[in-house]
Design a protein around this motif. Structure first.
Motif, PDB file in Angstrom:
ATOM      1  N   GLY A 203       0.820  -1.211   0.000  1.00 30.55           N
ATOM      2  CA  GLY A 203       0.000   0.000   0.000  1.00 30.55           C
ATOM      3  C   GLY A 203       0.851   1.255   0.000  1.00 30.55           C
ATOM      4  O   GLY A 203       0.583   2.212  -0.749  1.00 30.55           O
ATOM      5  N   TYR A 204       1.897   1.253   0.838  1.00 30.26           N
ATOM      6  CA  TYR A 204       2.813   2.395   0.861  1.00 30.26           C
ATOM      7  C   TYR A 204       3.502   2.572  -0.491  1.00 30.26           C
ATOM      8  O   TYR A 204       3.671   3.687  -0.976  1.00 30.26           O
ATOM      9  CB  TYR A 204       3.870   2.200   1.942  1.00 30.26           C
ATOM     10  N   TRP A 205       3.928   1.457  -1.096  1.00 32.79           N
ATOM     11  CA  TRP A 205       4.607   1.492  -2.401  1.00 32.79           C
ATOM     12  C   TRP A 205       3.712   2.108  -3.468  1.00 32.79           C
ATOM     13  O   TRP A 205       4.126   3.002  -4.221  1.00 32.79           O
ATOM     14  CB  TRP A 205       5.025   0.078  -2.777  1.00 32.79           C
ATOM     15  N   ARG A 206       2.466   1.682  -3.515  1.00 31.01           N
ATOM     16  CA  ARG A 206       1.549   2.203  -4.528  1.00 31.01           C
ATOM     17  C   ARG A 206       1.205   3.664  -4.272  1.00 31.01           C
ATOM     18  O   ARG A 206       1.134   4.469  -5.217  1.00 31.01           O
ATOM     19  CB  ARG A 206       0.289   1.332  -4.572  1.00 31.01           C
ATOM     20  N   ASP A 207       1.022   4.034  -3.006  1.00 27.95           N
ATOM     21  CA  ASP A 207       0.757   5.436  -2.679  1.00 27.95           C
ATOM     22  C   ASP A 207       1.937   6.320  -3.074  1.00 27.95           C
ATOM     23  O   ASP A 207       1.762   7.440  -3.569  1.00 27.95           O
ATOM     24  CB  ASP A 207       0.481   5.596  -1.182  1.00 27.95           C
ATOM     25  N   TRP A 208       3.151   5.786  -2.841  1.00 28.31           N
ATOM     26  CA  TRP A 208       4.343   6.561  -3.169  1.00 28.31           C
ATOM     27  C   TRP A 208       4.466   6.774  -4.673  1.00 28.31           C
ATOM     28  O   TRP A 208       4.806   7.870  -5.137  1.00 28.31           O
ATOM     29  CB  TRP A 208       5.581   5.838  -2.634  1.00 28.31           C
ATOM     30  N   LEU A 209       4.155   5.734  -5.467  1.00 20.88           N
ATOM     31  CA  LEU A 209       4.206   5.884  -6.922  1.00 20.88           C
ATOM     32  C   LEU A 209       3.221   6.946  -7.394  1.00 20.88           C
ATOM     33  O   LEU A 209       3.525   7.731  -8.306  1.00 20.88           O
ATOM     34  CB  LEU A 209       3.901   4.547  -7.605  1.00 20.88           C
ATOM     35  N   ILE A 210       2.057   6.990  -6.781  1.00 19.88           N
ATOM     36  CA  ILE A 210       1.066   8.009  -7.150  1.00 19.88           C
ATOM     37  C   ILE A 210       1.577   9.397  -6.786  1.00 19.88           C
ATOM     38  O   ILE A 210       1.417  10.362  -7.546  1.00 19.88           O
ATOM     39  CB  ILE A 210      -0.280   7.714  -6.458  1.00 19.88           C
ATOM     40  N   ASP A 211       2.231   9.521  -5.626  1.00 26.38           N
ATOM     41  CA  ASP A 211       2.816  10.807  -5.237  1.00 26.38           C
ATOM     42  C   ASP A 211       3.880  11.252  -6.233  1.00 26.38           C
ATOM     43  O   ASP A 211       3.975  12.431  -6.581  1.00 26.38           O
ATOM     44  CB  ASP A 211       3.443  10.713  -3.837  1.00 26.38           C
ATOM     45  N   VAL A 212       4.684  10.299  -6.704  1.00 21.94           N
ATOM     46  CA  VAL A 212       5.711  10.615  -7.700  1.00 21.94           C
ATOM     47  C   VAL A 212       5.057  11.102  -8.989  1.00 21.94           C
ATOM     48  O   VAL A 212       5.474  12.091  -9.587  1.00 21.94           O
ATOM     49  CB  VAL A 212       6.607   9.392  -7.974  1.00 21.94           C
ATOM     50  N   GLU A 213       4.017  10.401  -9.419  1.00 22.94           N
ATOM     51  CA  GLU A 213       3.311  10.777 -10.645  1.00 22.94           C
ATOM     52  C   GLU A 213       2.749  12.195 -10.545  1.00 22.94           C
ATOM     53  O   GLU A 213       2.771  12.963 -11.510  1.00 22.94           O
ATOM     54  CB  GLU A 213       2.190   9.782 -10.925  1.00 22.94           C
ATOM     55  N   LEU A 214       2.287  12.562  -9.364  1.00 24.22           N
ATOM     56  CA  LEU A 214       1.700  13.890  -9.150  1.00 24.22           C
ATOM     57  C   LEU A 214       2.753  14.957  -8.849  1.00 24.22           C
ATOM     58  O   LEU A 214       2.419  16.130  -8.667  1.00 24.22           O
ATOM     59  CB  LEU A 214       0.698  13.829  -7.994  1.00 24.22           C
ATOM     60  N   GLY A 215       4.029  14.551  -8.783  1.00 26.99           N
ATOM     61  CA  GLY A 215       5.090  15.509  -8.488  1.00 26.99           C
ATOM     62  C   GLY A 215       5.187  15.893  -7.042  1.00 26.99           C
ATOM     63  O   GLY A 215       5.728  16.951  -6.702  1.00 26.99           O
ATOM     64  N   GLU A 216       4.673  15.039  -6.160  1.00 24.55           N
ATOM     65  CA  GLU A 216       4.643  15.364  -4.737  1.00 24.55           C
ATOM     66  C   GLU A 216       5.679  14.588  -3.926  1.00 24.55           C
ATOM     67  O   GLU A 216       5.722  14.697  -2.700  1.00 24.55           O
ATOM     68  CB  GLU A 216       3.245  15.076  -4.176  1.00 24.55           C
ATOM     69  N   ALA A 217       6.525  13.793  -4.594  1.00 20.35           N
ATOM     70  CA  ALA A 217       7.534  12.996  -3.886  1.00 20.35           C
ATOM     71  C   ALA A 217       8.914  13.597  -4.123  1.00 20.35           C
ATOM     72  O   ALA A 217       9.247  13.988  -5.242  1.00 20.35           O
ATOM     73  CB  ALA A 217       7.509  11.549  -4.368  1.00 20.35           C
ATOM     74  N   VAL A 218       9.703  13.695  -3.059  1.00 18.35           N
ATOM     75  CA  VAL A 218      11.050  14.254  -3.161  1.00 18.35           C
ATOM     76  C   VAL A 218      12.035  13.362  -2.427  1.00 18.35           C
ATOM     77  O   VAL A 218      11.655  12.553  -1.578  1.00 18.35           O
ATOM     78  CB  VAL A 218      11.122  15.682  -2.570  1.00 18.35           C
ATOM     79  N   ILE A 219      13.295  13.506  -2.773  1.00 16.02           N
ATOM     80  CA  ILE A 219      14.356  12.848  -2.022  1.00 16.02           C
ATOM     81  C   ILE A 219      14.775  13.787  -0.901  1.00 16.02           C
ATOM     82  O   ILE A 219      15.013  14.973  -1.140  1.00 16.02           O
ATOM     83  CB  ILE A 219      15.562  12.536  -2.934  1.00 16.02           C
ATOM     84  N   ILE A 220      14.856  13.283   0.313  1.00 16.34           N
ATOM     85  CA  ILE A 220      15.231  14.093   1.464  1.00 16.34           C
ATOM     86  C   ILE A 220      16.679  13.777   1.849  1.00 16.34           C
ATOM     87  O   ILE A 220      17.072  12.613   1.960  1.00 16.34           O
ATOM     88  CB  ILE A 220      14.309  13.824   2.662  1.00 16.34           C
ATOM     89  N   THR A 221      17.493  14.822   2.047  1.00 13.96           N
ATOM     90  CA  THR A 221      18.881  14.624   2.442  1.00 13.96           C
ATOM     91  C   THR A 221      18.960  14.321   3.929  1.00 13.96           C
ATOM     92  O   THR A 221      17.965  14.400   4.661  1.00 13.96           O
ATOM     93  CB  THR A 221      19.713  15.883   2.146  1.00 13.96           C
ATOM     94  N   GLU A 222      20.163  14.014   4.403  1.00  6.70           N
ATOM     95  CA  GLU A 222      20.356  13.718   5.826  1.00  6.70           C
ATOM     96  C   GLU A 222      20.055  14.933   6.691  1.00  6.70           C
ATOM     97  O   GLU A 222      19.720  14.801   7.867  1.00  6.70           O
ATOM     98  CB  GLU A 222      21.800  13.237   6.067  1.00  6.70           C
ATOM     99  N   ASP A 223      20.194  16.123   6.115  1.00  4.98           N
ATOM    100  CA  ASP A 223      19.902  17.348   6.853  1.00  4.98           C
ATOM    101  C   ASP A 223      18.409  17.667   6.877  1.00  4.98           C
ATOM    102  O   ASP A 223      17.990  18.670   7.462  1.00  4.98           O
ATOM    103  CB  ASP A 223      20.659  18.528   6.232  1.00  4.98           C
ATOM    104  N   GLY A 224      17.630  16.828   6.218  1.00  2.00           N
ATOM    105  CA  GLY A 224      16.191  17.055   6.199  1.00  2.00           C
ATOM    106  C   GLY A 224      15.725  18.030   5.141  1.00  2.00           C
ATOM    107  O   GLY A 224      14.582  18.451   5.132  1.00  2.00           O
ATOM    108  N   GLU A 225      16.605  18.377   4.208  1.00  2.00           N
ATOM    109  CA  GLU A 225      16.243  19.324   3.164  1.00  2.00           C
ATOM    110  C   GLU A 225      15.815  18.573   1.908  1.00  2.00           C
ATOM    111  O   GLU A 225      16.329  17.499   1.604  1.00  2.00           O
ATOM    112  CB  GLU A 225      17.435  20.234   2.836  1.00  2.00           C
ATOM    113  N   GLU A 226      14.890  19.174   1.157  1.00  2.00           N
ATOM    114  CA  GLU A 226      14.453  18.575  -0.096  1.00  2.00           C
ATOM    115  C   GLU A 226      15.570  18.701  -1.124  1.00  2.00           C
ATOM    116  O   GLU A 226      16.139  19.767  -1.315  1.00  2.00           O
ATOM    117  CB  GLU A 226      13.179  19.257  -0.604  1.00  2.00           C
TER     118      GLU A 226
END
Length: 235
Positions: A203-226
């Motif tokens: 469920g998390y995997w599929r939700d995450w793919l949808i977030d990516v498709e919508l442009g709402e997923a980002v990679i977060i660095t160790e400092d917590g920055e996008e």
């Protein structure tokens, strides 16, 4: 694939790529390696470059090339000089602009006396033909050598219209559902603790793919920055 198409061995926009002339790369056989990479991507992943220009695809498939267009010249200075020659309203003005572009035209073997506006037009035609076709013939042939592996070149030449969408046209953006369909989930026994955890994970995997498709997923660095916004192509 994107790294190859964005390399110095290609020129043009991300909607329409042509080969760029790199003498050192040609001497090292790099264009052949690029052709091999593209062939492997096509056969083993079903992924084509999708953004070749019509001219490059015609050269690969040995079909008639489209008429030369001044807009295809990737060198800004040379394109500007050719445009001035094309816009000349008199023989004297055409000669002036031909003189300005004489270095480029001499290298192409297109420098010729201008006695009339018809001569001007013939000069432009010769310059464009060599710049867009003859100048790149050697590197195009080397690219085709690479495409010969896995029988890709022969197949593309046999079915140029059917396979054209794999090389030309921009390609269709990936969707989350298409990526989901690449996987078949094998769950543990229904009612088990493992099954419950697996269902949550999927469920998390599929939700995450949808977030990516919508442009709402980002990679977060160790400092917590996008760091970078993801796309399904990145995934």
């Amino acid at each position: 694939m994107n790294s190859v198409l964005n390399s110095t061995f290609f020129a043009g926009s991300m909607e329409e790529k042509s080969l760029a002339l790199d003498s050192q790369g040609f001497a090292n056989g790099t264009y052949k390696i690029i052709g091999m990479i593209l062939a492997v991507c096509l056969v083993h992943a079903g992924v084509g470059p999708c953004i070749f220009s019509e001219r490059l695809y015609s050269h690969i498939t040995s079909q008639p090339a489209p008429p030369e267009d001044l807009a295809e010249v990737d060198d800004h200075d040379f394109r500007s000089q050719l445009q001035k020659i094309k816009n000349a309203r008199s023989v004297e003005e055409a000669r002036e602009w031909v003189e300005e572009a004489s270095t480029f035209l001499s290298m192409l073997g297109a420098l010729a006396p201008i006695m009339s506006l018809d001569d001007r037009d013939n000069l432009l035609k010769s310059a464009l033909h060599y710049y867009l076709n003859g100048r790149l013939e050697a590197v195009t042939n080397q690219l085709k050598e690479g495409l010969e592996i896995l029988d890709v070149l022969r197949t593309v030449r046999t079915y140029p219209d059917i396979l054209k969408s794999l090389f030309v046209g921009g390609g269709k953006p990936l969707s989350a559902s298409e990526i989901m369909n690449l996987f078949s989930v094998v769950y543990s026994e229904c009612g088990s603790n493992k099954r419950a955890v697996e269902e949550v994970a999927v469920g998390y995997w599929r939700d995450w793919l949808i977030d990516v498709e919508l442009g709402e997923a980002v990679i977060i660095t160790e400092d917590g920055e996008e760091n970078i916004t993801l796309s399904l192509e990145n995934v």
